[in-house]
Design an enzyme around this catalytic site. Structure first.
Site, PDB file in Angstrom:
ATOM      1  N   SER A 193       0.848  -1.180   0.000  1.00 53.11           N
ATOM      2  CA  SER A 193       0.000   0.000   0.000  1.00 53.11           C
ATOM      3  C   SER A 193       0.893   1.242   0.000  1.00 53.11           C
ATOM      4  O   SER A 193       1.933   1.261   0.650  1.00 53.11           O
ATOM      5  CB  SER A 193      -0.877   0.014   1.252  1.00 53.11           C
ATOM      6  OG  SER A 193      -1.719   1.137   1.235  1.00 53.11           O
ATOM      7  N   LYS A 204      -4.036   2.032  -2.065  1.00 53.49           N
ATOM      8  CA  LYS A 204      -3.528   3.040  -1.120  1.00 53.49           C
ATOM      9  C   LYS A 204      -4.485   3.094   0.066  1.00 53.49           C
ATOM     10  O   LYS A 204      -5.715   2.997  -0.103  1.00 53.49           O
ATOM     11  CB  LYS A 204      -3.490   4.426  -1.806  1.00 53.49           C
ATOM     12  CG  LYS A 204      -3.271   5.608  -0.861  1.00 53.49           C
ATOM     13  CD  LYS A 204      -1.878   5.619  -0.242  1.00 53.49           C
ATOM     14  CE  LYS A 204      -1.749   6.794   0.739  1.00 53.49           C
ATOM     15  NZ  LYS A 204      -0.472   6.722   1.502  1.00 53.49           N
ATOM     16  N   LEU A 226      -1.690  10.754   3.532  1.00 56.19           N
ATOM     17  CA  LEU A 226      -2.861   9.931   3.187  1.00 56.19           C
ATOM     18  C   LEU A 226      -3.707  10.490   2.035  1.00 56.19           C
ATOM     19  O   LEU A 226      -4.930  10.573   2.138  1.00 56.19           O
ATOM     20  CB  LEU A 226      -3.763   9.767   4.421  1.00 56.19           C
ATOM     21  CG  LEU A 226      -3.513   8.552   5.294  1.00 56.19           C
ATOM     22  CD1 LEU A 226      -4.373   8.627   6.547  1.00 56.19           C
ATOM     23  CD2 LEU A 226      -3.794   7.266   4.543  1.00 56.19           C
ATOM     24  N   CYS A 251      -1.765   4.736  11.478  1.00 53.33           N
ATOM     25  CA  CYS A 251      -2.553   5.950  11.296  1.00 53.33           C
ATOM     26  C   CYS A 251      -2.581   6.712  12.620  1.00 53.33           C
ATOM     27  O   CYS A 251      -2.377   6.139  13.698  1.00 53.33           O
ATOM     28  CB  CYS A 251      -3.953   5.611  10.829  1.00 53.33           C
ATOM     29  SG  CYS A 251      -4.713   4.357  11.824  1.00 53.33           S
ATOM     30  N   ASN A 274       5.780  -0.890   8.343  1.00 51.56           N
ATOM     31  CA  ASN A 274       5.530   0.383   7.681  1.00 51.56           C
ATOM     32  C   ASN A 274       6.840   1.168   7.683  1.00 51.56           C
ATOM     33  O   ASN A 274       7.839   0.729   8.268  1.00 51.56           O
ATOM     34  CB  ASN A 274       4.422   1.150   8.440  1.00 51.56           C
ATOM     35  CG  ASN A 274       3.670   2.121   7.541  1.00 51.56           C
ATOM     36  OD1 ASN A 274       4.267   2.805   6.727  1.00 51.56           O
ATOM     37  ND2 ASN A 274       2.362   2.151   7.694  1.00 51.56           N
ATOM     38  N   GLY A 302      12.302  -2.376   2.060  1.00 52.10           N
ATOM     39  CA  GLY A 302      13.598  -2.434   1.373  1.00 52.10           C
ATOM     40  C   GLY A 302      13.777  -3.608   0.438  1.00 52.10           C
ATOM     41  O   GLY A 302      14.893  -4.096   0.274  1.00 52.10           O
ATOM     42  N   THR A 354       8.903   1.160  -2.196  1.00 54.97           N
ATOM     43  CA  THR A 354       9.793   2.157  -2.799  1.00 54.97           C
ATOM     44  C   THR A 354      10.329   1.710  -4.158  1.00 54.97           C
ATOM     45  O   THR A 354      10.372   2.490  -5.117  1.00 54.97           O
ATOM     46  CB  THR A 354      10.959   2.478  -1.845  1.00 54.97           C
ATOM     47  OG1 THR A 354      10.421   2.955  -0.607  1.00 54.97           O
ATOM     48  CG2 THR A 354      11.876   3.536  -2.420  1.00 54.97           C
TER      49      THR A 354
HETATM   50  C1  LIG Z   1       1.522   8.207   8.029  1.00 56.32           C
HETATM   51  C2  LIG Z   1       0.025   8.349   7.873  1.00 56.32           C
HETATM   52  C3  LIG Z   1      -0.294   9.556   7.016  1.00 56.32           C
HETATM   53  C4  LIG Z   1      -0.566   8.559   9.249  1.00 56.32           C
HETATM   54  C5  LIG Z   1      -0.586   7.045   7.291  1.00 56.32           C
HETATM   55  C6  LIG Z   1      -0.361   6.836   5.800  1.00 56.32           C
HETATM   56  C7  LIG Z   1       1.064   6.537   5.479  1.00 56.32           C
HETATM   57  C8  LIG Z   1       1.831   7.399   4.729  1.00 56.32           C
HETATM   58  C9  LIG Z   1       1.309   8.670   4.168  1.00 56.32           C
HETATM   59  O1  LIG Z   1       0.238   8.678   3.491  1.00 56.32           O
HETATM   60  O2  LIG Z   1       2.002   9.676   4.408  1.00 56.32           O
HETATM   61  N1  LIG Z   1       3.140   7.103   4.464  1.00 56.32           N
HETATM   62  C10 LIG Z   1       3.723   5.961   4.944  1.00 56.32           C
HETATM   63  O3  LIG Z   1       4.926   5.681   4.717  1.00 56.32           O
HETATM   64  N2  LIG Z   1       2.982   5.088   5.661  1.00 56.32           N
HETATM   65  C11 LIG Z   1       1.681   5.325   5.973  1.00 56.32           C
HETATM   66  O4  LIG Z   1       1.065   4.490   6.655  1.00 56.32           O
END
Ligand SMILES: CC(C)(C)CCc1c(C(=O)O)[nH]c(=O)[nH]c1=O
Length: 308
Positions: free
Chosen positions: A20, A44, A72, A127, A190, A247, A269
């Site tokens: 995601s 996503k 998000l 989250c 994550n 990674g 990534t």
């Molecule tokens: C970090 C949050 C925005 C609270 C959740 C969405 C999310 C994001 C994001 O949408 O910034 N980036 C990540 O590397 N992992 C995530 O779980």
């Protein structure tokens, strides 16, 4: 060698799928994933309402990965509910990632996807939760409360996307909470939260949101992902499957997660940087490694880490 794997009682034709986050927000991106060698289509993380996300620059590629604070951005859960039937044509598992801004949001969305074409639900525990408190996955009382609330429905198999932990007491505490509920899988890890990359030329952070604080991704975090997968594999019953994340750029990276005990791996990534070609390349590289080492099936190598 056979790369297929059963994760959370769902059959995956290969060991490699998208994570995601990168390139899985729009319907076009999800069709692209359907047409690729990704073993599944993962969306996503969605929220109740559509979100623009944070101001740019919010993503920065780095020599060994990336830092990002996307905030998000997504179409809102109803858009994904609506497009799911159009994605079943690819005959691969559909995994919906859900990231409510509160436990109630998560309950509303998990409930809404019970009758949907999703094969698995992945609820994002990175989250934010109550302002001023840690993210959900770092607040063990809230984690317990959230799991109690979202596992009430029981139709659709559900798993949890976990942040990285760095302490054996935390691995054990989280594993003990998970074992109380009908959780079918975890996805670990994550991005590493709230890191800071500074450009000495500009004397500034490399991303704009949150004064430059963002999630660190890519090769930098693979040792952390491997440790989390291996720790949870030892602490959780085999009925709880594990997606390894963090990674993965090559068949060798995927093989390391396999030795650590991952049932399948999610690529973020590398997919962001290289596009959908990465899935077939990584699968082929993994297949060659297994052949060279005389493993007929990934299950012969799963969790086969040989301690010194
Ligand atoms: C970090 C949050 C925005 C609270 C959740 C969405 C999310 C994001 C994001 O949408 O910034 N980036 C990540 O590397 N992992 C995530 O779980």
């Amino acid at each position: 060698p056979n790369l297929s794997s059963t994760v959370a009682e769902v059959n995956f034709a290969s060991y490699i799928l998208n994570a995601s986050g990168p390139r899985c927000t729009t319907e076009a991106e999800l069709h692209n994933l359907g047409q690729s060698e990704s073993a599944a289509i993962m969306t996503k993380s969605c929220t109740l309402l559509a979100r623009e996300g944070n101001p740019e620059p919010r993503y920065k590629a780095l020599p060994q990965g990336s830092i990002q604070s996307m905030g998000l951005p997504n179409l809102g859960y109803k858009a994904y509910l609506d497009m799911l039937p159009r994605l079943t044509q690819y005959n691969k598992p559909l995994i919906v990632s859900i990231s409510g801004l509160s436990i109630n949001d998560n309950v509303e969305m998990v409930s809404a996807f019970q009758k949907s074409a999703a094969d698995l639900l992945e609820v994002n525990f990175s989250c934010p939760n109550v302002p001023g408190k840690p993210q959900l996955g770092y607040d063990f009382e809230q984690t317990d409360k959230a799991l109690a609330a979202i596992t009430k429905f029981g139709d659709k198999p559900l798993g949890i996307k976990l942040p990285a932990y760095f302490d054996f007491n935390h691995f054990e505490t989280v594993a003990n909470i998970l074992k109380k509920y009908p959780v079918k899988f975890i996805s670990s890890i994550n991005s590493i939260g709230n890191t800071l990359v500074i450009d000495p030329e500009t004397e500034s952070p490399v991303i704009k949101p949150k004064a430059g604080f963002g999630g660190l991704c890519g090769s930098y975090i693979k040792p952390i992902g491997l440790a989390n997968v291996n720790a949870f594999r030892q602490l959780l019953p085999k009925e709880i499957s594990i997606f390894g994340v963090g990674g993965i750029y090559s068949g060798s990276d995927a093989f390391e997660y396999l030795l650590a005990g991952a049932d399948a791996v999610q690529v973020a990534t590398c997919y962001q940087e290289q596009g959908t070609e990465c899935f077939s390349r990584i699968s082929n590289e993994l297949s060659q490694i297994l052949s060279r080492k005389n493993y007929q099936d990934i299950n012969d190598a799963k969790g086969a880490l040989k301690l010194l």
